[in-house]
Design a protein around this motif. Sequence first.
Motif, PDB file in Angstrom:
ATOM      1  N   LEU A  75      11.801  -2.532  10.465  1.00 61.86           N
ATOM      2  CA  LEU A  75      12.774  -2.897  11.498  1.00 61.86           C
ATOM      3  C   LEU A  75      13.849  -3.817  10.928  1.00 61.86           C
ATOM      4  O   LEU A  75      15.043  -3.642  11.205  1.00 61.86           O
ATOM      5  N   LEU A  76      13.434  -4.795  10.118  1.00 63.64           N
ATOM      6  CA  LEU A  76      14.403  -5.709   9.504  1.00 63.64           C
ATOM      7  C   LEU A  76      15.370  -4.948   8.607  1.00 63.64           C
ATOM      8  O   LEU A  76      16.585  -5.167   8.656  1.00 63.64           O
ATOM      9  N   ALA A  77      14.850  -4.037   7.782  1.00 68.27           N
ATOM     10  CA  ALA A  77      15.711  -3.248   6.903  1.00 68.27           C
ATOM     11  C   ALA A  77      16.656  -2.356   7.705  1.00 68.27           C
ATOM     12  O   ALA A  77      17.834  -2.204   7.357  1.00 68.27           O
ATOM     13  N   SER A  78      16.152  -1.787   8.804  1.00 72.32           N
ATOM     14  CA  SER A  78      16.982  -0.906   9.629  1.00 72.32           C
ATOM     15  C   SER A  78      18.111  -1.677  10.306  1.00 72.32           C
ATOM     16  O   SER A  78      19.250  -1.193  10.376  1.00 72.32           O
ATOM     17  N   VAL A  79      17.808  -2.876  10.798  1.00 74.00           N
ATOM     18  CA  VAL A  79      18.856  -3.689  11.424  1.00 74.00           C
ATOM     19  C   VAL A  79      19.892  -4.100  10.385  1.00 74.00           C
ATOM     20  O   VAL A  79      21.107  -4.078  10.651  1.00 74.00           O
ATOM     21  N   GLY A  80      19.433  -4.481   9.195  1.00 74.90           N
ATOM     22  CA  GLY A  80      20.380  -4.812   8.131  1.00 74.90           C
ATOM     23  C   GLY A  80      21.281  -3.638   7.802  1.00 74.90           C
ATOM     24  O   GLY A  80      22.492  -3.804   7.628  1.00 74.90           O
ATOM     25  N   ALA A  81      20.698  -2.439   7.737  1.00 68.54           N
ATOM     26  CA  ALA A  81      21.493  -1.241   7.461  1.00 68.54           C
ATOM     27  C   ALA A  81      22.491  -0.966   8.587  1.00 68.54           C
ATOM     28  O   ALA A  81      23.630  -0.556   8.338  1.00 68.54           O
ATOM     29  N   GLY A 108      25.317  -3.331   8.260  1.00 68.28           N
ATOM     30  CA  GLY A 108      26.154  -2.875   7.156  1.00 68.28           C
ATOM     31  C   GLY A 108      26.997  -1.670   7.534  1.00 68.28           C
ATOM     32  O   GLY A 108      28.155  -1.554   7.115  1.00 68.28           O
ATOM     33  N   TYR A 109      26.442  -0.757   8.329  1.00 64.84           N
ATOM     34  CA  TYR A 109      27.204   0.415   8.767  1.00 64.84           C
ATOM     35  C   TYR A 109      28.413  -0.015   9.597  1.00 64.84           C
ATOM     36  O   TYR A 109      29.511   0.517   9.438  1.00 64.84           O
ATOM     37  N   VAL A 110      28.209  -0.998  10.473  1.00 63.04           N
ATOM     38  CA  VAL A 110      29.319  -1.516  11.285  1.00 63.04           C
ATOM     39  C   VAL A 110      30.377  -2.161  10.387  1.00 63.04           C
ATOM     40  O   VAL A 110      31.578  -2.041  10.622  1.00 63.04           O
ATOM     41  N   THR A 134      26.692  -0.420   3.891  1.00 64.62           N
ATOM     42  CA  THR A 134      25.285  -0.580   4.246  1.00 64.62           C
ATOM     43  C   THR A 134      24.586  -1.586   3.341  1.00 64.62           C
ATOM     44  O   THR A 134      23.766  -2.389   3.796  1.00 64.62           O
ATOM     45  N   ARG A 135      24.919  -1.551   2.042  1.00 64.55           N
ATOM     46  CA  ARG A 135      24.285  -2.476   1.106  1.00 64.55           C
ATOM     47  C   ARG A 135      24.597  -3.937   1.458  1.00 64.55           C
ATOM     48  O   ARG A 135      23.755  -4.820   1.266  1.00 64.55           O
ATOM     49  N   GLY A 162      36.618  -1.929   7.413  1.00 68.86           N
ATOM     50  CA  GLY A 162      35.622  -0.864   7.403  1.00 68.86           C
ATOM     51  C   GLY A 162      35.540  -0.170   8.728  1.00 68.86           C
ATOM     52  O   GLY A 162      35.393   1.052   8.812  1.00 68.86           O
ATOM     53  N   ARG A 163      35.688  -0.904   9.824  1.00 67.25           N
ATOM     54  CA  ARG A 163      35.596  -0.297  11.148  1.00 67.25           C
ATOM     55  C   ARG A 163      36.857   0.503  11.454  1.00 67.25           C
ATOM     56  O   ARG A 163      36.797   1.552  12.094  1.00 67.25           O
ATOM     57  N   GLU A 164      38.033   0.025  10.966  1.00 67.44           N
ATOM     58  CA  GLU A 164      39.269   0.777  11.199  1.00 67.44           C
ATOM     59  C   GLU A 164      39.207   2.124  10.489  1.00 67.44           C
ATOM     60  O   GLU A 164      39.626   3.144  11.019  1.00 67.44           O
TER      61      GLU A 164
END
Length: 303
Positions: A23-29, A32-34, A38-39, A185-187
């Motif tokens: 769950l922690l790794a998924s939230v971090g990813a 990062g996606y936002v 992701t890294r 990144g979001r734009e």
Amino acid sequence: MLYEALRRNQRRTYLLMGFFALLLASVGAAVGYVMGDTRLGLGLGLIFAAFYLPFTYATASWQVLNLAGAREVSEEEYPELHHVVEELALAARMPKPKVYVVDDPAPNAFAVGLRPEAGAVAFTTGLLQLLDREALEGVAAHELSHLRNGDSRLMTLAIALVGVIVLLSDLGQRLLFYGGLFSGGREERRDRDRSGLDALLYVVAVLLLLLAPLAAVLTQFALSRNREFQADASAVDLTRNPQGLIKALTLLKEHHATVKRATPATAGMYIVHPFKEGEGSFWAGLFSTHPPIEERIRRLQEM
């Protein structure tokens, strides 16, 4: 039956902690996606954990004892209590923990300590007045089992992981809905076609950021309930007498009362839930730090 219960509870603990890490790794990813990288989100998760975990570890025992209003007592003040704790510590081949008493008529007890050699057990005055020696041995064995099994360390880790997940989720939601740093990144993502895999990943990221804190808290509570079953089984392994703990839990159920200085943050440390409200329903069970006392007694009777 006893050793099977111990193995079953240990397997569940590994599964729950594995889910925590995932769950922690998924939230971090998702964060990062936002941000567009992701890294970077995974790195932020590691940085948050690197700062939050040591602080939580360093202050956990002091915070619980201070919040509970516990005071360390000498053998001269409570000779029988000290003798019970000392005998069980010898049987468990562990250092004798410090002994504390909480001035509260509600019968309850808890243990703290990231390592057995730095452990402490605390008992309310209400519990000491209510229980005979056999029942007191059952409760003390349960609390020493928490120290021997590393439960205080494990639950401290779980609390810290929940904190990190909540912080990361809040950061991701702010970046997602309110803008700010890393807007480039979001734009770039807004200019892309929202169809196909990118649209799916976007939806998954949003859902993770919104639901991860709830999932983390529910996992923490499930872990806490599992560790109570584990400590019950370990107490029987230590005393070779399930009747002491059965008697204690029966009396605690009959005399269930709210511990005055208990808080939601410390509720999981007590041998039974320190609040009277919120019992009975399925949903209350999901958000409870303790399994039903009836279920604990039933399992003890089968050992």
